[in-house]
Design an enzyme around this catalytic site. Structure first.
Site, PDB file in Angstrom:
ATOM      1  N   TYR A   1      -9.982 -10.311  -7.092  1.00 25.88           N
ATOM      2  CA  TYR A   1      -9.023 -10.190  -8.197  1.00 25.88           C
ATOM      3  C   TYR A   1      -9.165 -11.297  -9.231  1.00 25.88           C
ATOM      4  O   TYR A   1      -8.546 -11.227 -10.295  1.00 25.88           O
ATOM      5  CB  TYR A   1      -7.598 -10.161  -7.637  1.00 25.88           C
ATOM      6  CG  TYR A   1      -7.340  -8.968  -6.761  1.00 25.88           C
ATOM      7  CD1 TYR A   1      -7.346  -7.680  -7.287  1.00 25.88           C
ATOM      8  CD2 TYR A   1      -7.112  -9.108  -5.393  1.00 25.88           C
ATOM      9  CE1 TYR A   1      -7.133  -6.574  -6.484  1.00 25.88           C
ATOM     10  CE2 TYR A   1      -6.893  -8.010  -4.582  1.00 25.88           C
ATOM     11  CZ  TYR A   1      -6.911  -6.751  -5.141  1.00 25.88           C
ATOM     12  OH  TYR A   1      -6.700  -5.658  -4.333  1.00 25.88           O
TER      13      TYR A   1
ATOM     14  N   ARG B   1      -1.111  -1.960  -6.723  1.00 22.53           N
ATOM     15  CA  ARG B   1      -1.312  -3.098  -5.812  1.00 22.53           C
ATOM     16  C   ARG B   1      -2.361  -4.056  -6.374  1.00 22.53           C
ATOM     17  O   ARG B   1      -2.188  -5.278  -6.311  1.00 22.53           O
ATOM     18  CB  ARG B   1      -1.724  -2.572  -4.436  1.00 22.53           C
ATOM     19  CG  ARG B   1      -2.061  -3.644  -3.409  1.00 22.53           C
ATOM     20  CD  ARG B   1      -2.308  -2.971  -2.049  1.00 22.53           C
ATOM     21  NE  ARG B   1      -3.129  -3.754  -1.156  1.00 22.53           N
ATOM     22  CZ  ARG B   1      -2.670  -4.650  -0.284  1.00 22.53           C
ATOM     23  NH1 ARG B   1      -1.368  -4.868  -0.214  1.00 22.53           N
ATOM     24  NH2 ARG B   1      -3.484  -5.302   0.514  1.00 22.53           N
TER      25      ARG B   1
ATOM     26  N   HIS C   1      -2.774   2.949  -5.737  1.00 28.58           N
ATOM     27  CA  HIS C   1      -3.343   1.689  -5.248  1.00 28.58           C
ATOM     28  C   HIS C   1      -3.640   0.722  -6.388  1.00 28.58           C
ATOM     29  O   HIS C   1      -3.722  -0.494  -6.179  1.00 28.58           O
ATOM     30  CB  HIS C   1      -4.614   1.955  -4.438  1.00 28.58           C
ATOM     31  CG  HIS C   1      -4.941   0.878  -3.458  1.00 28.58           C
ATOM     32  ND1 HIS C   1      -4.164   0.617  -2.350  1.00 28.58           N
ATOM     33  CD2 HIS C   1      -5.955  -0.030  -3.418  1.00 28.58           C
ATOM     34  CE1 HIS C   1      -4.683  -0.394  -1.668  1.00 28.58           C
ATOM     35  NE2 HIS C   1      -5.768  -0.801  -2.297  1.00 28.58           N
TER      36      HIS C   1
ATOM     37  N   HIS D   1      -4.380  -9.642   3.514  1.00 27.09           N
ATOM     38  CA  HIS D   1      -5.837  -9.651   3.662  1.00 27.09           C
ATOM     39  C   HIS D   1      -6.238 -10.593   4.788  1.00 27.09           C
ATOM     40  O   HIS D   1      -5.765 -11.732   4.861  1.00 27.09           O
ATOM     41  CB  HIS D   1      -6.515 -10.112   2.369  1.00 27.09           C
ATOM     42  CG  HIS D   1      -6.479  -9.093   1.282  1.00 27.09           C
ATOM     43  ND1 HIS D   1      -6.701  -9.403  -0.039  1.00 27.09           N
ATOM     44  CD2 HIS D   1      -6.253  -7.750   1.320  1.00 27.09           C
ATOM     45  CE1 HIS D   1      -6.609  -8.310  -0.775  1.00 27.09           C
ATOM     46  NE2 HIS D   1      -6.340  -7.294   0.027  1.00 27.09           N
TER      47      HIS D   1
ATOM     48  N   ARG E   1       0.860  -1.178   0.000  1.00 28.30           N
ATOM     49  CA  ARG E   1       0.000   0.000   0.000  1.00 28.30           C
ATOM     50  C   ARG E   1       0.899   1.233   0.000  1.00 28.30           C
ATOM     51  O   ARG E   1       2.075   1.162   0.387  1.00 28.30           O
ATOM     52  CB  ARG E   1      -0.902   0.014   1.233  1.00 28.30           C
ATOM     53  CG  ARG E   1      -1.876  -1.167   1.318  1.00 28.30           C
ATOM     54  CD  ARG E   1      -2.696  -1.091   2.589  1.00 28.30           C
ATOM     55  NE  ARG E   1      -3.688  -2.164   2.687  1.00 28.30           N
ATOM     56  CZ  ARG E   1      -3.470  -3.353   3.237  1.00 28.30           C
ATOM     57  NH1 ARG E   1      -2.275  -3.625   3.761  1.00 28.30           N
ATOM     58  NH2 ARG E   1      -4.425  -4.265   3.280  1.00 28.30           N
TER      59      ARG E   1
ATOM     60  N   LYS F   1      -2.311  -2.485   7.517  1.00 30.68           N
ATOM     61  CA  LYS F   1      -3.730  -2.305   7.790  1.00 30.68           C
ATOM     62  C   LYS F   1      -4.185  -3.334   8.821  1.00 30.68           C
ATOM     63  O   LYS F   1      -3.862  -4.513   8.707  1.00 30.68           O
ATOM     64  CB  LYS F   1      -4.539  -2.448   6.497  1.00 30.68           C
ATOM     65  CG  LYS F   1      -5.984  -1.995   6.626  1.00 30.68           C
ATOM     66  CD  LYS F   1      -6.657  -1.990   5.267  1.00 30.68           C
ATOM     67  CE  LYS F   1      -8.084  -1.467   5.370  1.00 30.68           C
ATOM     68  NZ  LYS F   1      -8.755  -1.441   4.049  1.00 30.68           N
TER      69      LYS F   1
END
Length: 322
Positions: free
Chosen positions: A305, A273, A270, A296, A139, A164
């Site tokens: 994705y 990514r 972003h 994640h 990120r 995150k």
């Protein structure tokens, strides 16, 4: 002798946020929405209000201000924090205030050719940072917050600290970035030595580490990989020190590179990514491996994705191409 006045509400919000080592960006957002909530209800104190007023304010944001669902959720989290963590008020049904539903949108993804064209239109540290966003799946803030000690050249990996969800993870260090990264570190080291010679050289340390290790903030290993060109005043402490490159700088450079490359997609930092994840899946890598590299928590986040692999219509061949 008069007793000192208790801190005002917004100052208390700041104090609790800093005690919990939350980011400056979060602090600014939470203080803003706490203040806006109070002003919306004619400066009534939050302790005299409750769930109906919170719902009314969130509806105002959605209907009158037409804010995005993600913005409304930030405001919701700010008010939950205000009541639960600052005021210590356990309102009934407070946790039952539903977050706004975000629209289901597919991520924008650059093709490999487009990624190359973008990188070709970036120079110096911006080229290197964009290469890490795409080559390591970082990120933007994770890239900017990289410290010298987070780069492992021998094992060719990057350790992402406090990503995150405040989680650490490891991701790959692309071979093509090793030499540019070493050159960048030499440049950063010269800046650090110059700062030390001028009586500066201390860097911000997370999670109150400055109290635990008072001299660590001047050590080379804790310095930012991408230091800012200028020293600045820390808004929380008033201390003058050198932070990392400001995120707007890379965002502007990225926007200009997309334009120069003639790409019409609505992309950003972003998007690199997103492209990292999609291209790994295209190359046949296991989705759980990609999930781990991206950091994640839920594999359903990574599953989005796979839309590119479906090639539109879930792989169905158009009759026009028959």
């Amino acid at each position: 002798m008069t007793e000192p006045q208790p801190p005002r509400l917004l100052d208390r919000v700041r104090q609790v946020i800093r005690l919990k080592h939350m980011s400056l960006k979060t602090e600014k957002s939470y203080v803003y929405y706490a203040k806006d909530f109070i002003l919306f209800h004619d400066k009534r104190h939050p302790k005299d209000m409750g769930v109906p007023e919170i719902r009314s304010y969130l509806s105002h944001l959605a209907i009158d201000k037409n804010v995005a669902a993600s913005t409304q959720n930030v405001a919701r989290n700010a008010l939950l924090f205000l009541y639960q963590q600052v005021l210590q008020i356990d309102l009934p049904f407070l946790d039952g205030i539903e977050p706004a539903k975000r629209p289901q949108r597919l991520p924008v993804v650059f093709t490999r050719t487009e990624v190359k064209a973008i990188l070709d239109n970036l120079e110096d540290e911006y080229h290197l940072m964009a290469s890490l966003l795409y080559g390591s799946g970082l990120r933007l803030t994770e890239c900017l917050n990289l410290r010298v000690k987070d780069i492992d050249f021998e094992y060719r990996q990057i350790i992402v600290r406090s990503g995150k969800g405040n989680k650490d993870r490891m991701t790959m260090l692309p071979t093509s970035t090793i030499i540019p990264l070493k050159l960048q570190l030499e440049k950063a080291k010269l800046i650090h030595h110059r700062d030390l010679a001028q009586g500066f050289g201390a860097v911000y340390l997370p999670n109150a580490l400055e109290q635990k290790y008072p001299n660590a903030n001047r050590e080379w290993s804790w310095q930012f990989v991408f230091p800012s060109a200028k020293r600045s005043i820390d808004p929380r402490t008033g201390i003058v020190r050198r932070h990392h490159i400001y995120e707007d700088s890379l965002q502007r450079a990225m926007k200009a590179a997309i334009r120069k490359a003639g790409i019409t997609k609505h992309g950003s930092c972003h998007t690199l990514r997103h492209s990292f994840a999609t291209h790994l899946l295209e190359d046949g890598y296991d989705i759980r491996t990609v999930q781990e590299l991206l950091g994640h928590k839920d594999i359903r986040t990574t599953m989005i994705y796979t839309h590119v692999l479906n090639r539109g219509g879930r792989g169905v061949r158009s009759p026009l191409d028959a």
